[in-house]
Design a protein around this motif. Structure first.
Motif, PDB file in Angstrom:
ATOM      1  N   ILE A 182       0.756  -1.249   0.093  1.00 62.46           N
ATOM      2  CA  ILE A 182       0.063   0.053   0.093  1.00 62.46           C
ATOM      3  C   ILE A 182       0.693   1.198  -0.017  1.00 62.46           C
ATOM      4  N   SER A 183       2.051   1.191   0.810  1.00 61.16           N
ATOM      5  CA  SER A 183       3.095   2.542   0.690  1.00 61.16           C
ATOM      6  C   SER A 183       3.534   2.644  -0.569  1.00 61.16           C
ATOM      7  N   LEU A 184       3.644   1.502  -1.402  1.00 58.30           N
ATOM      8  CA  LEU A 184       4.642   1.536  -2.692  1.00 58.30           C
ATOM      9  C   LEU A 184       3.527   2.312  -3.696  1.00 58.30           C
ATOM     10  N   ILE A 185       1.960   2.188  -3.429  1.00 59.19           N
ATOM     11  CA  ILE A 185       1.074   2.415  -4.261  1.00 59.19           C
ATOM     12  C   ILE A 185       0.882   4.139  -3.939  1.00 59.19           C
ATOM     13  N   ARG A 186       0.766   4.305  -2.520  1.00 60.57           N
ATOM     14  CA  ARG A 186       0.646   5.705  -2.171  1.00 60.57           C
ATOM     15  C   ARG A 186       1.684   6.573  -2.456  1.00 60.57           C
ATOM     16  N   LYS A 187       2.832   5.997  -2.708  1.00 60.20           N
ATOM     17  CA  LYS A 187       4.088   6.975  -3.046  1.00 60.20           C
ATOM     18  C   LYS A 187       4.097   7.369  -4.416  1.00 60.20           C
ATOM     19  N   LYS A 188       3.019   6.621  -5.181  1.00 62.41           N
ATOM     20  CA  LYS A 188       2.955   7.119  -6.452  1.00 62.41           C
ATOM     21  C   LYS A 188       1.628   7.703  -6.739  1.00 62.41           C
ATOM     22  N   ILE A 189       0.379   7.358  -5.794  1.00 62.14           N
ATOM     23  CA  ILE A 189      -0.730   8.220  -5.878  1.00 62.14           C
ATOM     24  C   ILE A 189      -0.913   9.087  -4.662  1.00 62.14           C
ATOM     25  N   ARG A 190      -0.487  10.518  -4.611  1.00 61.09           N
ATOM     26  CA  ARG A 190      -0.507  11.120  -3.447  1.00 61.09           C
ATOM     27  C   ARG A 190      -1.707  12.209  -3.403  1.00 61.09           C
ATOM     28  N   ASN A 191      -2.783  11.201  -3.297  1.00 59.06           N
ATOM     29  CA  ASN A 191      -4.160  11.901  -3.526  1.00 59.06           C
ATOM     30  C   ASN A 191      -5.051  11.237  -2.354  1.00 59.06           C
ATOM     31  N   GLU A 192      -5.896  12.422  -1.990  1.00 60.45           N
ATOM     32  CA  GLU A 192      -6.880  11.867  -0.785  1.00 60.45           C
ATOM     33  C   GLU A 192      -7.932  10.886  -1.206  1.00 60.45           C
ATOM     34  N   ASN A 193      -8.140  11.183  -2.457  1.00 60.79           N
ATOM     35  CA  ASN A 193      -9.338  10.270  -3.003  1.00 60.79           C
ATOM     36  C   ASN A 193      -8.974   8.733  -3.295  1.00 60.79           C
ATOM     37  N   LEU A 194      -7.713   8.253  -3.032  1.00 60.96           N
ATOM     38  CA  LEU A 194      -7.331   7.004  -2.877  1.00 60.96           C
ATOM     39  C   LEU A 194      -7.936   6.249  -1.754  1.00 60.96           C
ATOM     40  N   ILE A 195      -8.824   5.278  -1.795  1.00 63.29           N
ATOM     41  CA  ILE A 195      -9.106   4.743  -0.753  1.00 63.29           C
ATOM     42  C   ILE A 195      -8.704   3.302  -0.505  1.00 63.29           C
ATOM     43  N   VAL A 196      -8.378   3.199   0.646  1.00 63.38           N
ATOM     44  CA  VAL A 196      -8.023   1.788   0.996  1.00 63.38           C
ATOM     45  C   VAL A 196      -8.940   1.085   1.969  1.00 63.38           C
ATOM     46  N   PRO A 265       4.102  -2.191  -8.681  1.00 62.88           N
ATOM     47  CA  PRO A 265       3.201  -0.997  -8.294  1.00 62.88           C
ATOM     48  C   PRO A 265       2.960  -0.182  -9.074  1.00 62.88           C
ATOM     49  N   ASP A 266       3.797  -0.094 -10.217  1.00 65.13           N
ATOM     50  CA  ASP A 266       3.755   0.897 -11.272  1.00 65.13           C
ATOM     51  C   ASP A 266       2.587   0.521 -12.124  1.00 65.13           C
ATOM     52  N   ARG A 267       2.357  -0.669 -12.378  1.00 65.90           N
ATOM     53  CA  ARG A 267       1.484  -1.067 -13.295  1.00 65.90           C
ATOM     54  C   ARG A 267       0.176  -0.966 -12.665  1.00 65.90           C
ATOM     55  N   ALA A 268       0.089  -1.474 -11.200  1.00 60.84           N
ATOM     56  CA  ALA A 268      -1.207  -1.538 -10.525  1.00 60.84           C
ATOM     57  C   ALA A 268      -1.595  -0.033 -10.217  1.00 60.84           C
ATOM     58  N   THR A 269      -0.576   1.169 -10.263  1.00 58.76           N
ATOM     59  CA  THR A 269      -1.158   2.291 -10.102  1.00 58.76           C
ATOM     60  C   THR A 269      -1.712   3.041 -11.465  1.00 58.76           C
ATOM     61  N   SER A 270      -1.160   2.617 -12.435  1.00 58.57           N
ATOM     62  CA  SER A 270      -1.634   2.998 -13.655  1.00 58.57           C
ATOM     63  C   SER A 270      -3.042   2.518 -13.944  1.00 58.57           C
ATOM     64  N   PHE A 271      -3.503   1.279 -13.501  1.00 53.84           N
ATOM     65  CA  PHE A 271      -4.867   0.423 -13.679  1.00 53.84           C
ATOM     66  C   PHE A 271      -5.839   1.642 -12.744  1.00 53.84           C
ATOM     67  N   LEU A 272      -5.253   1.838 -11.447  1.00 52.52           N
ATOM     68  CA  LEU A 272      -6.058   2.543 -10.656  1.00 52.52           C
ATOM     69  C   LEU A 272      -6.315   3.903 -11.136  1.00 52.52           C
ATOM     70  N   GLU A 273      -5.229   4.459 -11.977  1.00 51.40           N
ATOM     71  CA  GLU A 273      -5.797   6.096 -12.294  1.00 51.40           C
ATOM     72  C   GLU A 273      -6.544   5.940 -13.448  1.00 51.40           C
ATOM     73  N   ASP A 274      -6.862   4.667 -14.116  1.00 52.43           N
ATOM     74  CA  ASP A 274      -7.607   4.568 -15.047  1.00 52.43           C
ATOM     75  C   ASP A 274      -9.071   4.156 -14.793  1.00 52.43           C
ATOM     76  N   GLY A 275      -9.624   4.202 -13.303  1.00 47.06           N
ATOM     77  CA  GLY A 275     -10.822   3.644 -12.823  1.00 47.06           C
ATOM     78  C   GLY A 275     -10.909   2.079 -12.458  1.00 47.06           C
ATOM     79  N   TYR A 276      -9.755   1.470 -12.456  1.00 48.85           N
ATOM     80  CA  TYR A 276      -9.886   0.183 -12.133  1.00 48.85           C
ATOM     81  C   TYR A 276      -9.833  -0.286 -10.720  1.00 48.85           C
ATOM     82  N   VAL A 277     -10.172  -1.273 -10.059  1.00 45.54           N
ATOM     83  CA  VAL A 277     -10.128  -1.816  -8.703  1.00 45.54           C
ATOM     84  C   VAL A 277      -8.974  -2.724  -8.473  1.00 45.54           C
TER      85      VAL A 277
END
Length: 517
Positions: A182-196, A265-277
């Motif tokens: 989760i830390s690796l993903i939050r390092k790439k998406i520094r946004n309050e709308n990222l929900i865990v 993590p970078d691939r998971a992040t790119s999918f999250l930023e496109d609207g995936y889960v």
């Protein structure tokens, strides 16, 4: 007499039921009732209950430490599991401040120097907290307990990805600790709308699942669909994402994968930023991405890290390799058996000359070599790393050369099978790689029995089947078919600055990725 003995054994196996006298059933109802009890004001009663539940002293790594809180003059006890708990933190930030306290007016929360501090009132909550690596503080005269965050599960450090290797991109990979991932993903998406979000998905092992999405992007129905499917699970244990994938996929018996498994993590992040889960779990050095279309498995993270021309070149090379893997062996079988007029005369004579002394038809030749290649590949993966590549190279060379010299197969068959096997390595996704390798045998058999017509029929049926597949409500071949508004990132990708739209098939809340210049 012998017949009677044999018949007794047969009857025993046919009616394989456990003898109730030999294997008496034991009910766990009493243990469940104990866990649902409330914490009492009597400290010794609470300690006795916990000792019974944890089988103390037989259970060596579960510790209970009794002491008296300084200043308050109250008896207290700490419960923790030493193998998953930070012992130094307990000593320095919990036990020492409580023993050295001199003020009779201070509350426990203000004495203990920790970040995570939660009140609980049921034995079940105490047990769940301790099993997560936390320390439990129980105080005499108080009808509640305190869960103090001290978990310290052992795990690997952040290392390179093994199956999704890239030359020009981040080298970090997920490890077996969900907090780190989760830390690796939050390092790439520094946004309050990222929900865990956190869920417990098993009855006995209490395995934790983390659902990640971006609140102002991901479609609410998609999130609800994922939660409902996960919450509907009724199993004792799901230890990792590889098992969870098999529980929540729509078509478990489908040959095509419908959930993407990535360790980057970078691939998971790119999918999250496109609207995936994304789904994360402890004990899994990867993330599951839902939903996943066919194109997600064909793409590679490096496609976007490289410049437009280079990225499209390797992507087209990968698609070309996919077709070679599927059709190379099948085309050889169909041409030699049914459509020899398609081959130039010189090449046909050369093939005939090499097959002159071979006793098997081309179909048997190909199947023998394909199976041998798969065995060599599997052996190379399972043996220790230092000798794995050696077994693969030496095994293939020796086996191929010996088979040709013994006139079991023809030289061109070795070339065709080796080319198809080599091209299969261009697909980095393990699940899709298995699917393509299995389908290849289907094409070989159809070519052996019906020639090019059989291959065409199987390919058409396969396309019909792929069009019928849905993954979490999303068509498998979208956005190609059916068509959706998107950046059309299928076989050829656009320039990065021209990829303005998120995938329309996800129904994201904000489909515009970037405004036009």
């Amino acid at each position: 007499m012998k017949k009677k003995l044999i018949q007794n054994y047969i009857d025993k196996f046919n009616n394989a039921k456990l003898d109730p006298e030999q294997y008496p059933e034991e009910s766990a109802a009493e243990d469940m009732q104990v866990k649902n009890l409330e914490i009492t004001r009597e400290l010794q009663i609470n300690i006795s209950t916990l000792k019974k539940i944890y089988s103390i002293p037989e259970n060596n790594d579960v510790k209970i430490h009794n002491f008296t809180i300084g200043g308050l003059n109250k008896k207290a006890a700490l419960l923790f599991i030493s193998t998953i708990t930070d012992i130094d933190m307990i000593s320095n930030h919990i036990l020492e401040p409580l023993l050295n306290n001199e003020s009779p007016l201070k509350e426990v929360q203000s004495i203990v120097q920790v970040q995570s501090f939660t009140e609980v009132k049921q034995i079940k909550e105490v047990i769940n907290g301790a099993n997560q690596g936390n320390t439990i503080l129980l105080i005499d005269g108080e009808q509640k307990g305190y869960i103090i965050g001290t978990s310290d599960f052992q795990s690997r450090s952040v290392e390179k990805a093994e199956s999704e290797v890239v030359l020009k991109g981040p080298k970090e990979a997920f490890n077996e600790k969900a907090d780190t991932n989760i830390s690796l993903i939050r390092k790439k998406i520094r946004n309050e709308n990222l929900i865990v979000e956190h869920l417990t998905i098993s009855e006995r092992s209490n395995n934790e699942l983390y659902i990640l999405y971006i609140k102002d992007l991901t479609n609410e129905k998609m999130i609800k669909n994922v939660k409902e499917r996960v919450s509907a699970l009724d199993v004792d244990a799901i230890q990792n994402l590889s098992l969870l994938e098999q529980y929540i996929e729509e078509r478990p018996k489908s040959i095509f994968p419908s959930i993407l498994y990535t360790e980057r993590p970078d691939r998971a992040t790119s999918f999250l930023e496109d609207g995936y889960v994304a789904l994360l779990m402890n004990n899994s050095p990867a993330a599951l991405i839902v939903p996943a279309t066919f194109w997600s498995f064909i793409h590679n993270p490096e496609d976007h890290y490289l410049r437009f021309i280079y990225g499209n070149f390797i992507r087209m090379l990968r698609v070309f390799s996919l077709f070679i893997t599927l059709f190379a062996s099948a085309i050889y079988v169909s041409v030699t058996n049914y459509h020899s007029e398609m081959v130039p005369t010189d090449l046909l004579l050369a093939i005939s000359a090499t097959r002159e002394k071979v006793p098997f038809p081309s179909l048997i030749e190909i199947i023998m070599m394909e199976i041998a290649f798969e065995l060599i590949r599997e052996a190379g993966l399972r043996v220790p790393n230092p000798i794995g590549p050696t077994i693969g190279i030496v095994g293939a060379l020796i086996l191929g050369q010996a088979a040709v010299q013994a006139n079991i197969v023809s030289p061109i068959v070795v070339i065709v099978v080796a080319l198809g096997g080599l091209c299969s390595f261009t697909l980095s996704d393990v699940s899709m790689n298995f699917a393509i390798r299995i389908i290849r045998f289907g094409f070989i058999l159809s070519a052996g029995f019906f020639g090019i017509y059989g291959m065409t029929a199987l390919f058409t049926v396969g396309l019909f089947y792929m069009v019928s597949i849905k993954t979490f409500g999303v068509p498998y071949l979208s956005p190609m078919t059916p068509k959706y508004i998107s950046s059309k990132d299928t076989i050829i990708r656009k320039l990065v600055k021209n990829e303005r739209l998120r995938p329309g098939y996800l129904k994201p809340k904000d489909i515009i990725k970037k405004a036009e210049e």
